[in-house]
Scaffold this motif. Structure first.
Motif, PDB file in Angstrom:
ATOM      1  N   PHE A  31     -52.582  31.613  21.398  1.00 56.65           N
ATOM      2  CA  PHE A  31     -52.426  30.102  21.157  1.00 56.65           C
ATOM      3  C   PHE A  31     -50.936  29.672  20.762  1.00 56.65           C
ATOM      4  O   PHE A  31     -50.550  28.805  21.210  1.00 56.65           O
ATOM      5  N   LEU A  32     -50.325  30.432  19.912  1.00 58.31           N
ATOM      6  CA  LEU A  32     -49.146  30.190  19.566  1.00 58.31           C
ATOM      7  C   LEU A  32     -47.893  30.021  20.534  1.00 58.31           C
ATOM      8  O   LEU A  32     -47.207  29.332  20.772  1.00 58.31           O
ATOM      9  N   MET A  33     -48.225  31.099  21.703  1.00 62.80           N
ATOM     10  CA  MET A  33     -47.250  31.239  22.582  1.00 62.80           C
ATOM     11  C   MET A  33     -47.704  30.063  23.461  1.00 62.80           C
ATOM     12  O   MET A  33     -46.332  29.350  24.142  1.00 62.80           O
ATOM     13  N   ALA A  34     -48.516  29.777  23.892  1.00 59.24           N
ATOM     14  CA  ALA A  34     -49.026  28.477  24.659  1.00 59.24           C
ATOM     15  C   ALA A  34     -48.354  27.205  23.997  1.00 59.24           C
ATOM     16  O   ALA A  34     -47.943  26.388  24.728  1.00 59.24           O
ATOM     17  N   LEU A  35     -48.572  27.078  22.565  1.00 55.23           N
ATOM     18  CA  LEU A  35     -48.005  26.152  21.970  1.00 55.23           C
ATOM     19  C   LEU A  35     -46.621  25.883  21.998  1.00 55.23           C
ATOM     20  O   LEU A  35     -45.866  24.744  22.105  1.00 55.23           O
ATOM     21  N   LEU A  36     -46.143  27.142  21.799  1.00 58.11           N
ATOM     22  CA  LEU A  36     -44.564  27.089  21.927  1.00 58.11           C
ATOM     23  C   LEU A  36     -44.005  26.523  23.305  1.00 58.11           C
ATOM     24  O   LEU A  36     -42.782  25.954  23.125  1.00 58.11           O
ATOM     25  N   ILE A  37     -44.638  26.906  24.240  1.00 57.27           N
ATOM     26  CA  ILE A  37     -44.149  26.853  25.697  1.00 57.27           C
ATOM     27  C   ILE A  37     -44.789  25.223  26.099  1.00 57.27           C
ATOM     28  O   ILE A  37     -44.516  24.717  27.021  1.00 57.27           O
ATOM     29  N   ARG A  38     -45.246  24.506  25.069  1.00 58.40           N
ATOM     30  CA  ARG A  38     -45.684  23.086  24.997  1.00 58.40           C
ATOM     31  C   ARG A  38     -46.688  22.949  26.351  1.00 58.40           C
ATOM     32  O   ARG A  38     -46.695  21.921  27.019  1.00 58.40           O
ATOM     33  N   GLN A  39     -47.661  23.771  26.101  1.00 58.78           N
ATOM     34  CA  GLN A  39     -48.761  23.632  27.053  1.00 58.78           C
ATOM     35  C   GLN A  39     -50.050  22.600  26.307  1.00 58.78           C
ATOM     36  O   GLN A  39     -49.863  22.424  25.103  1.00 58.78           O
ATOM     37  N   PRO A  40     -50.538  21.749  27.166  1.00 55.25           N
ATOM     38  CA  PRO A  40     -51.609  20.936  26.665  1.00 55.25           C
ATOM     39  C   PRO A  40     -52.778  21.795  25.654  1.00 55.25           C
ATOM     40  O   PRO A  40     -52.759  22.889  25.707  1.00 55.25           O
ATOM     41  N   TRP A  41     -53.165  21.001  24.748  1.00 56.90           N
ATOM     42  CA  TRP A  41     -54.230  21.821  23.717  1.00 56.90           C
ATOM     43  C   TRP A  41     -55.344  22.385  24.518  1.00 56.90           C
ATOM     44  O   TRP A  41     -55.777  23.640  24.041  1.00 56.90           O
ATOM     45  N   LYS A  42     -55.773  21.941  25.687  1.00 62.80           N
ATOM     46  CA  LYS A  42     -56.957  22.561  26.283  1.00 62.80           C
ATOM     47  C   LYS A  42     -56.310  23.948  26.783  1.00 62.80           C
ATOM     48  O   LYS A  42     -57.132  24.698  26.864  1.00 62.80           O
ATOM     49  N   ARG A  43     -55.271  24.012  27.273  1.00 65.74           N
ATOM     50  CA  ARG A  43     -54.750  25.083  27.748  1.00 65.74           C
ATOM     51  C   ARG A  43     -54.474  26.251  26.675  1.00 65.74           C
ATOM     52  O   ARG A  43     -54.596  27.315  26.909  1.00 65.74           O
ATOM     53  N   CYS A  44     -53.854  25.526  25.688  1.00 63.71           N
ATOM     54  CA  CYS A  44     -53.561  26.527  24.358  1.00 63.71           C
ATOM     55  C   CYS A  44     -54.931  27.186  24.081  1.00 63.71           C
ATOM     56  O   CYS A  44     -54.816  28.281  24.054  1.00 63.71           O
ATOM     57  N   ARG A  45     -56.089  26.640  24.020  1.00 65.29           N
ATOM     58  CA  ARG A  45     -57.143  27.444  23.494  1.00 65.29           C
ATOM     59  C   ARG A  45     -57.660  28.382  24.487  1.00 65.29           C
ATOM     60  O   ARG A  45     -58.333  29.382  24.306  1.00 65.29           O
ATOM     61  N   THR A  46     -57.557  28.011  25.775  1.00 64.36           N
ATOM     62  CA  THR A  46     -57.855  28.753  27.040  1.00 64.36           C
ATOM     63  C   THR A  46     -57.083  29.904  26.983  1.00 64.36           C
ATOM     64  O   THR A  46     -57.590  31.215  26.810  1.00 64.36           O
ATOM     65  N   ILE A  47     -55.635  30.138  26.880  1.00 62.81           N
ATOM     66  CA  ILE A  47     -54.857  31.291  26.711  1.00 62.81           C
ATOM     67  C   ILE A  47     -55.071  31.881  25.767  1.00 62.81           C
ATOM     68  O   ILE A  47     -55.098  33.324  25.677  1.00 62.81           O
ATOM     69  N   ALA A  48     -55.382  31.288  24.493  1.00 59.89           N
ATOM     70  CA  ALA A  48     -55.810  32.233  23.092  1.00 59.89           C
ATOM     71  C   ALA A  48     -56.927  33.242  23.513  1.00 59.89           C
ATOM     72  O   ALA A  48     -56.857  34.279  23.090  1.00 59.89           O
ATOM     73  N   PHE A  49     -57.939  32.504  24.027  1.00 63.94           N
ATOM     74  CA  PHE A  49     -59.225  33.453  24.590  1.00 63.94           C
ATOM     75  C   PHE A  49     -58.820  34.647  25.505  1.00 63.94           C
ATOM     76  O   PHE A  49     -59.416  35.569  25.330  1.00 63.94           O
ATOM     77  N   GLU A  50     -57.981  34.100  26.733  1.00 63.92           N
ATOM     78  CA  GLU A  50     -57.846  34.944  27.615  1.00 63.92           C
ATOM     79  C   GLU A  50     -56.892  36.090  27.133  1.00 63.92           C
ATOM     80  O   GLU A  50     -56.947  37.171  27.588  1.00 63.92           O
ATOM     81  N   THR A  51     -56.310  35.979  26.103  1.00 62.85           N
ATOM     82  CA  THR A  51     -55.246  37.013  25.595  1.00 62.85           C
ATOM     83  C   THR A  51     -56.095  37.975  24.551  1.00 62.85           C
ATOM     84  O   THR A  51     -56.114  39.136  24.590  1.00 62.85           O
ATOM     85  N   GLY A  52     -56.994  37.427  23.711  1.00 60.55           N
ATOM     86  CA  GLY A  52     -57.835  38.363  22.820  1.00 60.55           C
ATOM     87  C   GLY A  52     -59.020  38.865  23.185  1.00 60.55           C
ATOM     88  O   GLY A  52     -59.131  40.047  22.819  1.00 60.55           O
TER      89      GLY A  52
END
Length: 375
Positions: free
Chosen positions: A241-262
């Protein structure tokens, strides 16, 4: 063979007695669970494909910014985190190898289910799962080579290319069928997606039951392994989530990338262990995938519950705001003289209707509400 992110397959080494003492016996029951849950998983993946639009899916592949961030987390952060956790807790070499292999296995279908429950970007989630499975053919050996040289057991690791291919096939075929249904019969696709959401709940509960029944004795392990199994999934969710947020991805993508990572592919990890090590070594190693898989579900459920509570609260505040605006309009209308509506009322009425048109729906409330910022 299941593409599921949680292992339910019995170890084929029970005849030695070593793993059977750990609660890993009962091949027949294990086979029944494996076949049943594999069929359910295929139905869930098919239902998730029914909410994917071919155009959006192609846009993610054509401009893979979100996919690139997710792959960086899966093959960059997770293997490094596994290595550092193994070193920090000073676990045994066999246990360290199991932790490292777990960190090198990309996300399975559990990530897609969790993404659906938090109103994430399903097009991105499914494309990430497929792309990471393909790249695992090369990235898994590379990551294991870079991080496993500290332990001699790493020399016997076998990459299950056949199983990776089966996993990819079990993803691509149902997803393609779902996308086709959504393209030709969108109303039917919506109904299928709702049914699939219910099956997903049953699937998660079934996995928990299978783990508790088949592998009851496996919980008798070192506290360090238990601690890593609890911490590691959280590291994946938070760092993604933090990595996606750092690269300024939309909130919906941040949540998606968080679950894809964990949400790692526990089935793939278990298969690699079974193919690579002796029954005596598996006694120490096979426990960790079970612990990780269990707590990635527990942590994932907690995050989903937190998001759903937030969404309900946000929706309630939006409704209260609309009621306040409606009362303001009513009062202004009462002050109209001679039945003519003054300019102030016209402006406020337009504002209210504009606000009502822009009220987020249940699945969109997370993308930016009219009151609070999204997650």
């Amino acid at each position: 063979m299941s593409a599921n992110g949680t292992n339910i397959t019995s170890c084929p080494c029970n005849e030695t007695g070593g793993l059977e003492e750990q609660g890993l016996g009962n091949d027949t029951l294990s086979l029944v669970f494996s076949v049943t849950l594999s069929v359910m998983l295929a139905l869930v993946v098919f239902s998730l494909g029914c909410i994917v639009e071919a155009g959006k899916l192609w846009s993610h592949l054509r401009r893979p910014w979100g996919i690139g961030v997710g792959l960086m987390c899966q093959f960059g952060i997770m293997p490094l985190a596994a290595y550092l956790l193994a070193i920090a807790f000073s676990v045994k070499p066999a246990q360290a190898i199991a932790i490292l292999i777990m960190g090198c296995c990309p996300g399975g279908s559990m990530s897609n289910i969790f993404t659906f429950w938090v109103d994430g970007d399903m097009d991105l989630s499914l494309s990430m799962t497929s792309c990471s499975t393909i790249l695992a053919l090369g990235m898994m050996p590379l990551c294991l080579f870079l991080y496993s040289r500290s332990w001699e057991l790493a020399n016997s690791i076998n990459i299950p290319y056949y199983n990776i291919g089966i996993t990819l096939l079990s993803l691509v075929v149902p997803i393609s069928g779902g996308v086709l249904i959504n393209y030709k019969w969108p109303k039917v696709a919506k109904l299928i997606s709702k049914v699939g959401a219910l099956i997903g709940v049953v699937l998660i509960v079934g996995i928990g039951m299978a783990s508790s029944i088949l592998y009851e004795g496996s919980w008798n392990t070192d506290l360090s392994i238990l601690a890593i199994g609890i911490i590691f999934p959280l590291i994946g969710y938070i760092s993604g989530f933090l990595m996606a947020l750092l690269i300024r991805q939309p909130w919906k993508r941040c949540r998606t990338i968080a679950f894809e990572t964990g949400a790692q592919n526990v089935q793939m990890c278990s298969t690699m262990l079974q193919l690579s090590f002796t029954p005596q070594q598996l006694v120490q190693m096979f426990t960790f995938p079970l612990i990780y898989g269990s707590f990635q579900l527990v942590n994932g459920f907690l995050l989903v519950a937190a998001y759903q509570l937030y969404k309900r609260r946000c929706k309630s505040l939006c409704e209260e705001k609309i009621q306040d605006l409606s009362k303001m309009c009513t009062k202004t209308n009462q002050r109209a003289v001679g039945g003519e509506t003054n300019a102030t009322f016209e402006h406020e009425e337009a504002t209210v209707h504009s606000g009502m048109d822009n009220i987020p729906k249940a699945g969109q409330i997370s993308q930016g509400s009219c009151i609070l910022n999204s997650l």
